[in-house]
Design an enzyme around this catalytic site. Sequence first.
Site, PDB file in Angstrom:
ATOM      1  N   ARG A 188      81.110 -43.638 -26.888  1.00 41.66           N
ATOM      2  CA  ARG A 188      80.187 -43.108 -25.886  1.00 41.66           C
ATOM      3  C   ARG A 188      80.843 -41.918 -25.190  1.00 41.66           C
ATOM      4  O   ARG A 188      82.077 -41.880 -25.030  1.00 41.66           O
ATOM      5  CB  ARG A 188      79.848 -44.171 -24.835  1.00 41.66           C
ATOM      6  CG  ARG A 188      78.906 -45.249 -25.300  1.00 41.66           C
ATOM      7  CD  ARG A 188      77.474 -44.734 -25.481  1.00 41.66           C
ATOM      8  NE  ARG A 188      76.538 -45.789 -25.851  1.00 41.66           N
ATOM      9  CZ  ARG A 188      76.081 -46.006 -27.088  1.00 41.66           C
ATOM     10  NH1 ARG A 188      76.466 -45.239 -28.094  1.00 41.66           N
ATOM     11  NH2 ARG A 188      75.216 -46.976 -27.330  1.00 41.66           N
ATOM     12  N   HIS A 207      74.575 -37.256 -31.451  1.00 37.59           N
ATOM     13  CA  HIS A 207      74.455 -38.721 -31.399  1.00 37.59           C
ATOM     14  C   HIS A 207      73.710 -39.236 -32.642  1.00 37.59           C
ATOM     15  O   HIS A 207      72.651 -39.866 -32.532  1.00 37.59           O
ATOM     16  CB  HIS A 207      73.746 -39.152 -30.103  1.00 37.59           C
ATOM     17  CG  HIS A 207      73.981 -40.607 -29.777  1.00 37.59           C
ATOM     18  ND1 HIS A 207      74.081 -41.076 -28.487  1.00 37.59           N
ATOM     19  CD2 HIS A 207      74.140 -41.706 -30.558  1.00 37.59           C
ATOM     20  CE1 HIS A 207      74.279 -42.379 -28.505  1.00 37.59           C
ATOM     21  NE2 HIS A 207      74.322 -42.785 -29.762  1.00 37.59           N
TER      22      HIS A 207
HETATM   23  P1  NDP Z   1      81.761 -54.770 -30.507  1.00 36.99           P
HETATM   24  O1  NDP Z   1      81.201 -55.307 -29.267  1.00 36.99           O
HETATM   25  O2  NDP Z   1      81.549 -55.507 -31.782  1.00 36.99           O
HETATM   26  O3  NDP Z   1      83.343 -54.554 -30.362  1.00 36.99           O
HETATM   27  C1  NDP Z   1      83.900 -53.934 -29.266  1.00 36.99           C
HETATM   28  C2  NDP Z   1      85.404 -53.784 -29.515  1.00 36.99           C
HETATM   29  O4  NDP Z   1      85.958 -53.066 -28.405  1.00 36.99           O
HETATM   30  C3  NDP Z   1      86.127 -55.130 -29.580  1.00 36.99           C
HETATM   31  O5  NDP Z   1      87.171 -55.068 -30.525  1.00 36.99           O
HETATM   32  C4  NDP Z   1      86.688 -55.266 -28.168  1.00 36.99           C
HETATM   33  O6  NDP Z   1      87.862 -56.064 -28.067  1.00 36.99           O
HETATM   34  C5  NDP Z   1      87.026 -53.833 -27.856  1.00 36.99           C
HETATM   35  N1  NDP Z   1      87.119 -53.640 -26.413  1.00 36.99           N
HETATM   36  C6  NDP Z   1      86.183 -53.832 -25.467  1.00 36.99           C
HETATM   37  N2  NDP Z   1      86.675 -53.588 -24.234  1.00 36.99           N
HETATM   38  C7  NDP Z   1      87.967 -53.250 -24.422  1.00 36.99           C
HETATM   39  C8  NDP Z   1      89.023 -52.908 -23.543  1.00 36.99           C
HETATM   40  N3  NDP Z   1      88.853 -52.884 -22.220  1.00 36.99           N
HETATM   41  N4  NDP Z   1      90.228 -52.627 -24.075  1.00 36.99           N
HETATM   42  C9  NDP Z   1      90.428 -52.661 -25.419  1.00 36.99           C
HETATM   43  N5  NDP Z   1      89.460 -52.979 -26.302  1.00 36.99           N
HETATM   44  C10 NDP Z   1      88.259 -53.271 -25.810  1.00 36.99           C
HETATM   45  O7  NDP Z   1      81.222 -53.279 -30.632  1.00 36.99           O
HETATM   46  P2  NDP Z   1      80.658 -52.516 -31.903  1.00 36.99           P
HETATM   47  O8  NDP Z   1      81.766 -52.312 -32.865  1.00 36.99           O
HETATM   48  O9  NDP Z   1      79.426 -53.175 -32.396  1.00 36.99           O
HETATM   49  O10 NDP Z   1      80.211 -51.122 -31.222  1.00 36.99           O
HETATM   50  C11 NDP Z   1      81.108 -50.354 -30.472  1.00 36.99           C
HETATM   51  C12 NDP Z   1      80.388 -49.222 -29.779  1.00 36.99           C
HETATM   52  O11 NDP Z   1      80.019 -48.193 -30.698  1.00 36.99           O
HETATM   53  C13 NDP Z   1      79.057 -49.553 -29.114  1.00 36.99           C
HETATM   54  O12 NDP Z   1      79.250 -50.240 -27.891  1.00 36.99           O
HETATM   55  C14 NDP Z   1      78.457 -48.185 -28.920  1.00 36.99           C
HETATM   56  O13 NDP Z   1      78.888 -47.644 -27.694  1.00 36.99           O
HETATM   57  C15 NDP Z   1      79.049 -47.371 -30.059  1.00 36.99           C
HETATM   58  N6  NDP Z   1      78.016 -46.988 -31.030  1.00 36.99           N
HETATM   59  C16 NDP Z   1      77.774 -45.650 -31.223  1.00 36.99           C
HETATM   60  C17 NDP Z   1      76.835 -45.236 -32.133  1.00 36.99           C
HETATM   61  C18 NDP Z   1      76.611 -43.792 -32.436  1.00 36.99           C
HETATM   62  O14 NDP Z   1      75.633 -43.449 -33.105  1.00 36.99           O
HETATM   63  N7  NDP Z   1      77.471 -42.906 -31.993  1.00 36.99           N
HETATM   64  C19 NDP Z   1      76.029 -46.207 -32.904  1.00 36.99           C
HETATM   65  C20 NDP Z   1      76.384 -47.580 -32.625  1.00 36.99           C
HETATM   66  C21 NDP Z   1      77.340 -47.952 -31.718  1.00 36.99           C
HETATM   67  P3  NDP Z   1      87.850 -57.623 -28.483  1.00 36.99           P
HETATM   68  O15 NDP Z   1      87.740 -57.629 -29.988  1.00 36.99           O
HETATM   69  O16 NDP Z   1      89.143 -58.118 -27.997  1.00 36.99           O
HETATM   70  O17 NDP Z   1      86.644 -58.229 -27.807  1.00 36.99           O
HETATM   71  C1  OXD Z   2      73.840 -47.556 -30.702  1.00 35.14           C
HETATM   72  C2  OXD Z   2      73.710 -46.099 -30.783  1.00 35.14           C
HETATM   73  O1  OXD Z   2      74.420 -48.056 -29.737  1.00 35.14           O
HETATM   74  O2  OXD Z   2      72.936 -45.609 -31.640  1.00 35.14           O
HETATM   75  O3  OXD Z   2      73.364 -48.239 -31.638  1.00 35.14           O
HETATM   76  O4  OXD Z   2      74.377 -45.386 -30.033  1.00 35.14           O
END
Ligand code: NDP
Ligand code: OXD
Length: 311
Positions: A226, A274
């Site tokens: 993000r 995006h």
């Molecule tokens: P998940 O919820 O599956 O995983 C999040 C990961 O981030 C986990 O490994 C978690 O740790 C880690 N995390 C969260 N908080 C912290 C912290 N404070 N310190 C260190 N690590 C942390 O997320 P997804 O993989 O499904 O998606 C990630 C992000 O990708 C979404 O939230 C979104 O913002 C972004 N996204 C962007 C898109 C785009 O088109 N650009 C499309 C889709 C998603 P732990 O494993 O220990 O819980």
């Molecule tokens: C999502 C995105 O969060 O598209 O899926 O950013």
Amino acid sequence: MAGAIAYISRDTDGLAWNKLLAEGLGPIDFRTLRAGLGNTDDIEIALAWKPTPGLLASFRNLKMIVSLGMGVDHLLADDKLPDVAITRIMDEGLVGQMSEYALYWGLWHHRDIEKYAASQRAQQWKPEEFVDTIHRRIGVMGLGTIGQDTARKFAALGFPTAGWSRTAKTLPGVETFHGADGLPKFLARTDILVNVLPLTRETRGIMDKTLFAALPKGCFVINMGRGGHVVDDDLLAALDSGHIGGAALDVFNVEPLPPEHRYWTHPRVHITPHMAGYTNPRTASPGVIDNIKALRAGQPLKNTVDAKTGY
Ligand code: NDP
Ligand code: OXD
């Protein structure tokens, strides 16, 4: 007929979702924001992408919110969000696209494609210095559904790959770090940094001058998490000084990126609007159908969101 399913998005008309949910659930009362929601007391389930704050709270009989994105910060930013189950799509198609995005920019940087494009424009035959794959270290911030897939795919290509998460993780072929203590060590060994963290209270602004200074000189940054993760002035300063070698940015603090933003014209910034991962109703709908059936049968839901951690 069971309660209505409302499609809350200004981006698309929801026709694909209507068709796929009807195929999986039988006859449904499907409403959309674009066509009009009718009597909102009928709404049982809301499929939402960036709803106007307060809108979901006005659905008095709402039982479940489904985030139409894998990221849920757009929902949790609403301080009037009703106290009902929150789930998110789990979309293998989107996950694959996200990994493709990171792999594309990682390989583009690794193989010096920009330099070769410039050489072609100058009609020069000029091989660049070669960096062995085993010496290009990839670091993935966020080892969730997307980060794990991305890390696994880089590792499969032979790159020394590490990941950083909040809690400890084991991932075959990937070195893992976690928590605040693990971050400096993770950054110090990273030549290409991929950010795919969720945006939460803890991660907002995490990509700041301290983080950039902890990366090796010349590190290439890929942000597909993000925009709120990045302190833009700090990234621009690190790019201007040459400490950060380049950045591929898909997400921004303000979207669309304002026309006057320095990123647009920075020679080492590469912008996409995006588009790293598109929600694909075909691959995302089976999990949503399962959850609607589970909700109606009083069974446990999958892919739930923890409002406390913010993801
Ligand atoms: P998940 O919820 O599956 O995983 C999040 C990961 O981030 C986990 O490994 C978690 O740790 C880690 N995390 C969260 N908080 C912290 C912290 N404070 N310190 C260190 N690590 C942390 O997320 P997804 O993989 O499904 O998606 C990630 C992000 O990708 C979404 O939230 C979104 O913002 C972004 N996204 C962007 C898109 C785009 O088109 N650009 C499309 C889709 C998603 P732990 O494993 O220990 O819980
Ligand atoms: C999502 C995105 O969060 O598209 O899926 O950013």
